[in-house]
Design a protein around this motif. Structure first.
Motif, short mmCIF file in Angstrom:
data_model
loop_
_atom_site.label_atom_id
_atom_site.label_comp_id
_atom_site.label_asym_id
_atom_site.label_seq_id
_atom_site.Cartn_x
_atom_site.Cartn_y
_atom_site.Cartn_z
N THR A 148 0.85 -1.19 0.00
CA THR A 148 0.00 0.00 0.00
C THR A 148 0.89 1.24 0.00
OG1 THR A 148 -0.07 0.17 2.42
CG2 THR A 148 -1.72 -1.25 1.36
N ASP A 149 0.32 2.37 -0.38
CA ASP A 149 1.08 3.62 -0.36
C ASP A 149 1.55 3.95 1.05
OD1 ASP A 149 0.71 3.91 -3.07
OD2 ASP A 149 -1.04 5.22 -2.89
N THR A 150 0.72 3.64 2.03
CA THR A 150 1.08 3.92 3.43
C THR A 150 2.28 3.10 3.86
OG1 THR A 150 -1.24 4.39 3.97
CG2 THR A 150 0.23 3.88 5.81
N GLU A 151 2.33 1.82 3.46
CA GLU A 151 3.45 0.97 3.82
C GLU A 151 4.74 1.46 3.19
OE1 GLU A 151 1.09 -3.30 4.45
OE2 GLU A 151 1.74 -2.66 2.45
N LYS A 152 4.68 1.85 1.92
CA LYS A 152 5.88 2.36 1.25
C LYS A 152 6.35 3.66 1.87
CE LYS A 152 5.62 0.54 -3.48
NZ LYS A 152 5.57 0.93 -4.90
N LYS A 155 9.71 6.23 2.72
CA LYS A 155 9.39 7.51 2.07
C LYS A 155 9.10 7.32 0.58
CE LYS A 155 11.99 10.35 5.35
NZ LYS A 155 13.07 11.35 5.52
N ASN A 156 8.40 6.23 0.27
CA ASN A 156 7.97 5.92 -1.10
C ASN A 156 9.12 5.56 -2.05
OD1 ASN A 156 5.14 6.18 -0.85
ND2 ASN A 156 5.37 8.40 -0.82
N LEU A 157 10.30 5.29 -1.50
CA LEU A 157 11.44 4.95 -2.34
C LEU A 157 12.02 3.60 -1.97
CD1 LEU A 157 13.31 8.39 -2.30
CD2 LEU A 157 11.98 7.46 -4.20
N LEU A 158 12.50 2.88 -2.98
CA LEU A 158 13.21 1.62 -2.73
C LEU A 158 14.57 1.95 -2.12
CD1 LEU A 158 13.44 -1.50 -3.15
CD2 LEU A 158 14.52 -0.98 -5.34
N ARG A 159 14.84 1.38 -0.95
CA ARG A 159 16.09 1.68 -0.24
C ARG A 159 17.10 0.53 -0.28
NH1 ARG A 159 15.98 7.16 0.56
NH2 ARG A 159 13.89 7.80 1.22
N HIS A 160 16.61 -0.68 -0.52
CA HIS A 160 17.51 -1.83 -0.54
C HIS A 160 16.82 -2.99 -1.23
CE1 HIS A 160 20.87 -4.34 0.74
NE2 HIS A 160 20.01 -5.23 1.22
N LEU A 161 17.61 -3.76 -1.98
CA LEU A 161 17.08 -4.95 -2.66
C LEU A 161 18.14 -6.04 -2.61
CD1 LEU A 161 14.92 -6.32 -4.46
CD2 LEU A 161 16.10 -5.36 -6.44
N LEU A 190 10.78 0.62 10.29
CA LEU A 190 9.81 -0.16 9.52
C LEU A 190 8.42 -0.04 10.17
CD1 LEU A 190 11.91 -3.38 8.80
CD2 LEU A 190 11.68 -1.32 7.40
N LEU A 191 7.89 1.17 10.14
CA LEU A 191 6.59 1.41 10.77
C LEU A 191 5.47 0.69 10.03
CD1 LEU A 191 6.94 5.24 11.54
CD2 LEU A 191 7.59 3.27 12.95
N GLY A 192 5.70 0.40 8.75
CA GLY A 192 4.70 -0.34 7.97
C GLY A 192 4.81 -1.84 8.18
N GLY A 193 5.85 -2.28 8.90
CA GLY A 193 6.01 -3.68 9.23
C GLY A 193 6.65 -4.50 8.13
N ILE A 194 6.47 -5.81 8.23
CA ILE A 194 6.99 -6.77 7.26
C ILE A 194 5.82 -7.38 6.51
CG2 ILE A 194 8.23 -8.95 6.97
CD1 ILE A 194 9.85 -8.26 9.46
#
Length: 484
Positions: free
Chosen positions: A195-199, A220-226, A313-317
């Protein structure tokens, strides 16, 4: 009746290669028209192509089967790329500016191009996920129009081993299948299940596949690590098979008895699970085998979370993939990571309609290929097939997208996040850039030569002898006039 408008996507998985065709409706929903699966375990390992010829044959089989079901030729396909060799690396590019310089879009593009030109030994940059830009001491998503003396671009480069990237390209060339878009599968998946909130608030997406587990961290809506971990649910099956049984029987036992977490007080020491009519295994031993391997997977997942985001990780796993179906897996992840907010994404967020059991199972195994399908925006349907003719008798040329016209080569800054340029596109782009550079150098050279000629002419005109000659000439003309 033949379908006239549809999108085709193919996911190259370690255990299954999946092809899917679907139609996008005006209301944004997607109607899945056909699904085809082929076993890929003998030529794709850990998400990486190891046998080009067998992979090409499998791709051809999938396209043929989809073509037969749709009764329409397929001109091109969307493809997702993942696998063990993919990883992300941070990179910083800086540019010093004159005081009070306004940042322009050209400056930002220059930073992007500089980042794209980075060389990594034996690695190919698949994509560059832009992060924030540091404008002097402040972070900005869009720095254009801001005054500063130093501009810093932060990028997350997604890398893959060059050999694997080349093998993938060779597969589609050998199969003579045009690729509408090559896409980073983890990004397509994230866009379809998060969801947008999770990202925005920060989360970790964990896709537990057969042979690999992919970890994507967002904030913050950005990919930080993969990162891709070379462990998956098949590793649990193989550990169970160490009890001297076939892997297919071990898989059945895993699905029937396997749990991600069992409280020690709930284990019945007298309970035994049947391996076959003659043999049994203690339930405690079976539980230890399953939980031991799963604990290793979870520890590796948690190790991949950058230190900067442990407490953000406020949006969790969010768990997805076939491996997320194991009972009590949320409890296992919560115990080992101390993150209480755990969600299992059984299905994508898009509205999907279908009467196919593979889609309606909603067990997380189709999420990636559905995410790829959702990314598609180019019609992949060609002409209705002739039941009396060759399915692929349209004589289209590879790389034309089935239209007969080569697709415009996209520059690195023109692609959407997650889109990967095929090797042929990269070569054409490099040739185009080289021609452009040569043309610019030719123009600069001609300007320099013209300027040199102008200066030489000016020097000649202002020289002592030239002035003396002009004076004599003028004197002679005056003398002639007086004689007349």
């Amino acid at each position: 009746m033949a379908a006239k408008d549809f999108i085709v996507a193919i996911e190259l998985g370690s255990s299954k290669m999946t092809g899917i065709a679907g139609k996008k409706n005006l209301d944004g929903s997607i109607q899945v028209l056909a699904v085809v699966k082929e076993d890929s375990s003998s030529f794709i390992r850990k998400g990486v192509v190891y046998n080009i010829e067998k992979t090409a044959q499998c791709l051809t089989n999938i396209v043929k089967k989809l073509t037969t079901q749709l009764k329409t030729d397929i001109t091109q396909v969307y493809v997702g790329i993942g696998g063990q060799s993919i990883r992300s690396v941070r990179n910083v590019v800086t540019k010093d500016l004159a005081p009070d310089t306004l940042v322009t879009s050209d400056m930002v593009i220059e930073l992007m191009d500089t980042n794209r030109s980075m060389k990594y030994p034996d690695q190919e940059i698949l994509d560059a996920a832009g992060q924030e830009y540091r404008v002097d001491s402040q972070l900005q998503i869009d720095p254009v129009g801001i005054q500063c003396t130093r501009l810093e671009g932060n990028f997350l480069n997604i890398l893959q081993r060059k050999a694997f990237y080349k093998s993938l390209n060779n597969c589609f060339e050998m199969a003579q299948i045009d690729v509408a878009e090559l896409y980073l599968a983890p990004l397509a998946l994230a866009d379809s299940v998060l969801t947008d909130t999770e990202k925005r608030s920060g989360c970790a997406l964990v896709d537990i596949g057969a042979d690999t587990t992919t970890v994507s961290v967002y904030a913050k809506n950005l990919l930080r690590h993969l990162a891709v971990i070379p462990l998956g649910s098949n590793n649990i099956t193989k550990d169970i098979a160490s009890l001297q049984m076939e892997e297919q029987d071990a898989e059945k036992m895993k699905l029937k008895y396997g749990r991600a977490f069992t409280d020690n007080n709930e284990i019945d020491n007298n309970l035994k699970y049947s391996i076959d009519p003659e043999r049994q295994v203690d339930s405690r031993k079976f539980i230890e085998i399953v939980e031991g391997r799963l604990e290793e997977i979870i520890e590796n997942v948690w190790y991949q979370i950058p230190n900067d985001y442990y407490d953000k990780l406020l949006g969790g796993i969010i768990l997805t993939g076939g491996g997320s179906n194991m009972k009590d897996i949320e409890k296992a992840f919560s115990n080992h990571t101390h993150i209480d907010k755990i969600r299992i994404a059984k299905f994508v967020t898009q509205t999907i309609t279908s009467n196919l059991p593979e889609i309606n199972a909603k067990d997380g195994t189709m999420n990636t290929v559905l995410g790829l399908l959702a990314k598609g925006d180019i019609n992949c349907a060609g002409n209705p097939i002739d039941p009396n003719g060759d399915l692929f008798g349209n004589n289209k040329q590879p790389g034309t997208g089935g239209t007969g016209e080569p697709r415009k080569v996209r520059q690195a800054t023109e692609t959407d996040p997650g889109v990967i340029r095929m090797e042929r596109e990269k070569q054409l782009a490099e040739e185009e850039a080289r021609r452009k550079k040569e043309e610019e150098e030719r123009i600069e050279r001609e300007k320099a030569e013209a300027e040199a000629r102008r200066i030489a002419k000016e020097k000649r005109e202002n020289s002592f002898w030239n002035k003396a000659l002009k004076g004599l000439k003028k004197f002679g003309e005056n003398m002639i006039k007086e004689d007349e």
